[in-house]
Design an enzyme around this catalytic site. Structure first.
Site, short mmCIF file in Angstrom:
data_model
loop_
_atom_site.label_atom_id
_atom_site.label_comp_id
_atom_site.label_asym_id
_atom_site.label_seq_id
_atom_site.Cartn_x
_atom_site.Cartn_y
_atom_site.Cartn_z
N PRO A 10 0.87 -1.23 -0.07
CA PRO A 10 0.08 0.13 0.07
C PRO A 10 0.80 1.22 -0.12
O PRO A 10 1.92 1.23 0.50
CB PRO A 10 -0.91 -0.03 1.54
CG PRO A 10 0.15 -0.88 2.05
CD PRO A 10 1.06 -1.84 1.23
N ARG A 48 -0.67 4.81 -1.77
CA ARG A 48 -1.72 6.02 -1.74
C ARG A 48 -2.63 6.10 -0.43
O ARG A 48 -2.78 7.12 0.08
CB ARG A 48 -2.35 5.66 -3.07
CG ARG A 48 -3.33 7.03 -3.41
CD ARG A 48 -4.09 6.70 -4.42
NE ARG A 48 -3.54 5.98 -5.77
CZ ARG A 48 -3.14 6.83 -6.65
NH1 ARG A 48 -3.51 8.33 -6.84
NH2 ARG A 48 -2.65 6.22 -7.84
N TYR A 101 -4.11 13.02 -15.44
CA TYR A 101 -5.09 12.13 -15.30
C TYR A 101 -6.54 12.62 -15.18
O TYR A 101 -7.45 11.82 -14.96
CB TYR A 101 -4.94 11.36 -13.82
CG TYR A 101 -3.56 10.66 -13.76
CD1 TYR A 101 -2.95 9.80 -14.71
CD2 TYR A 101 -2.99 11.01 -12.64
CE1 TYR A 101 -1.60 9.31 -14.47
CE2 TYR A 101 -1.70 10.31 -12.28
CZ TYR A 101 -0.99 9.75 -13.11
OH TYR A 101 0.09 9.00 -13.14
N CYS A 161 2.70 28.33 -17.16
CA CYS A 161 2.46 28.68 -18.77
C CYS A 161 1.88 27.64 -19.52
O CYS A 161 2.30 27.12 -20.59
CB CYS A 161 3.72 29.35 -19.40
SG CYS A 161 4.19 30.92 -18.40
#
Length: 445
Positions: A291, A293, A334, A361
């Site tokens: 694990p 995230r 994403y 930019c």
């Protein structure tokens, strides 16, 4: 009063995390600022350990360092008793500098260099997860040269659709990662690994993707990997003692997200593993999960200072902040979505719909589209939630912008764990060619 993210609002109407006033932190450390709730990270580590021990005693969790790693994070993971998954020489070096036990490190990567493999062998890492045929051959050569034996796992591509964004889906046969089962490469790799005396094949590994909400592909991965392991046992006599099923549990980025709990995720894997092993008469392998995230993602927020506010009547309101895609590239990569609040107006009701624009930019440098927040003005402090994973680790110096600082907060105390870069840091590695230096010397003479 609490926000929907479970953080309190203090008597000044400011958002508090870990007992710290976010507006005060923004003033003290500057913005953009990564803020990590240390207690929440530790609680998430313990939740994984408890879920694994409750369902399959002896199973092991490794923190996926690619999500966010620095010296303090490596030390925290060590203190919580998890292993560590690294994917580069830089991550390995960070772990070793933090004195993380090398025997609890698993080294991943689809294109490890000669120098990286040598570093890993000399450090005596617990596992090198071999990704391809070239690496398998090179690792054997290095082990013979260094006169060492190394425990390895083989990364297997099970060919499973994970129902996530195509860029973070890694378990398909058409992938840069791993040995495919469908084309026979995985079986050939097992035979080659077993034929090298310097390499101790300890297990099989797969990882089907990230930000997973659907547990059906996870159960399918267990079934495919067990079927492959059983076939290998019947054909070679080797029984895989360890099965690493990666990570990938999704997190809540917005109120609409409803990811499975850690207990549900772990339970689905362990139940499928027990059932599948029993049906085949296969000895239950040691389970490893990775694990990342789901440990650090929900525990992090990013603070920004509001600059220009551009209201286009009948079209959109753009709230520009002092950061953007350089320290959070996920919306551009994403189309990631986030919940947003105004830290200094945390107790106020929403008054307008705005889009949070970055300072870089690119027209695509947007952090959030059409979010409802209190009326915002220059000098307000914007907070974006669930930014603990893949933000700091993916940050860049685009437009030569210094990368942000990071603080850990706990019990009302804020500790700096990453210093803010300076303009001097930006040019520190620049070198003028000799001819340019000589020309300047002539002009100044």
């Amino acid at each position: 009063m609490q926000t929907r993210w479970g953080y309190p609002v203090n008597d000044r109407g400011h958002l508090e995390i870990g007992g710290c006033d976010m507006v005060r932190l923004a003033g003290q450390f500057g913005t953009p600022l990564y803020v990590v709730d240390e207690a929440r990270v530790r609680a998430n580590c313990r939740e994984y350990k408890a879920a694994l021990q409750d369902t399959l005693p002896g199973a092991q969790a490794l923190y996926a360092g690619k999500t966010m790693l620095n010296l303090a994070m490596a030390r925290l993971i060590d203190e919580e008793g998890l292993g560590l998954d690294v994917v580069s020489g830089g991550e390995l070096y960070t772990a070793l500098r933090a004195r993380f036990p090398a025997g609890r490190i698993h080294f991943h990567g689809n294109n490890k260099s000669l120098a990286e493999l040598t570093m890993a062998l000399e450090a005596r890492v617990g596992r090198i997860v071999v990704d391809n045929e070239d690496e398998l051959a090179l690792l054997g050569i290095l082990c013979r040269r260094l006169k060492v034996h190394q425990d390895i796992s083989l990364r297997i591509t099970p060919g499973i659709e994970a129902h996530t964004h195509e860029y973070i889906e890694t378990g398909l046969l058409d992938s840069k990662f791993g040995f495919g089962i469908g084309d026979g490469r995985a079986k050939a790799a097992v035979r080659k690994a077993l034929g090298q005396r310097e390499l101790n094949l300890k297990g099989l590994h797969c990882h089907i993707g990230s930000q997973l909400f659907d547990l059906a592909p996870v159960r399918r991965a267990v079934e495919v990997m067990l079927a492959f392991a059983d076939q290998i046992r019947r054909e070679t006599g080797w029984t895989a003692p360890e099965l690493n099923l990666g990570g990938g549990l999704g997190i809540r980025y917005t109120a609409e997200d409803a990811p499975p709990t850690v207990a549900a995720f772990v339970g689905a894997i362990t139940e499928a593993l027990r059932d599948g092993a029993k049906r085949r008469g296969f000895p239950l392998p040691a389970l490893v999960l990775e694990p990342g995230r789901s440990i650090v993602g929900p525990a992090g927020v990013t603070l920004y200072d509001v600059g220009n506010v551009k209201r286009i009547k009948g079209v959109r309101t753009y709230v520009s902040v002092d950061g953007g895609m350089a320290e959070n590239p996920r919306p551009a990569l994403y189309s990631a979505k986030y919940d947003v609040a105004v830290a200094n107006k945390a107790g106020h009701p929403p008054e307008e719909v705005v889009s949070v624009a970055g300072r870089f930019c690119e027209s695509g440098d947007m952090l959030a589209w059409d979010v409802s927040i209190p009326k915002v003005e220059r000098g307000d402090v914007i907070v974006i939630f669930a930014t603990g994973a893949y933000h700091y680790s993916m940050a860049s110096n685009y437009n030569r912008w210094p990368r942000p600082a990071m603080v850990f907060v706990r019990d009302g105390q804020a500790e700096l764990v990453v210093r803010r870069e300076t303009y001097e840091d930006i040019v520190a590695n620049d070198v003028l060619p000799v001819a340019m230096r000589e020309q300047r010397a002539i002009v100044n003479a």
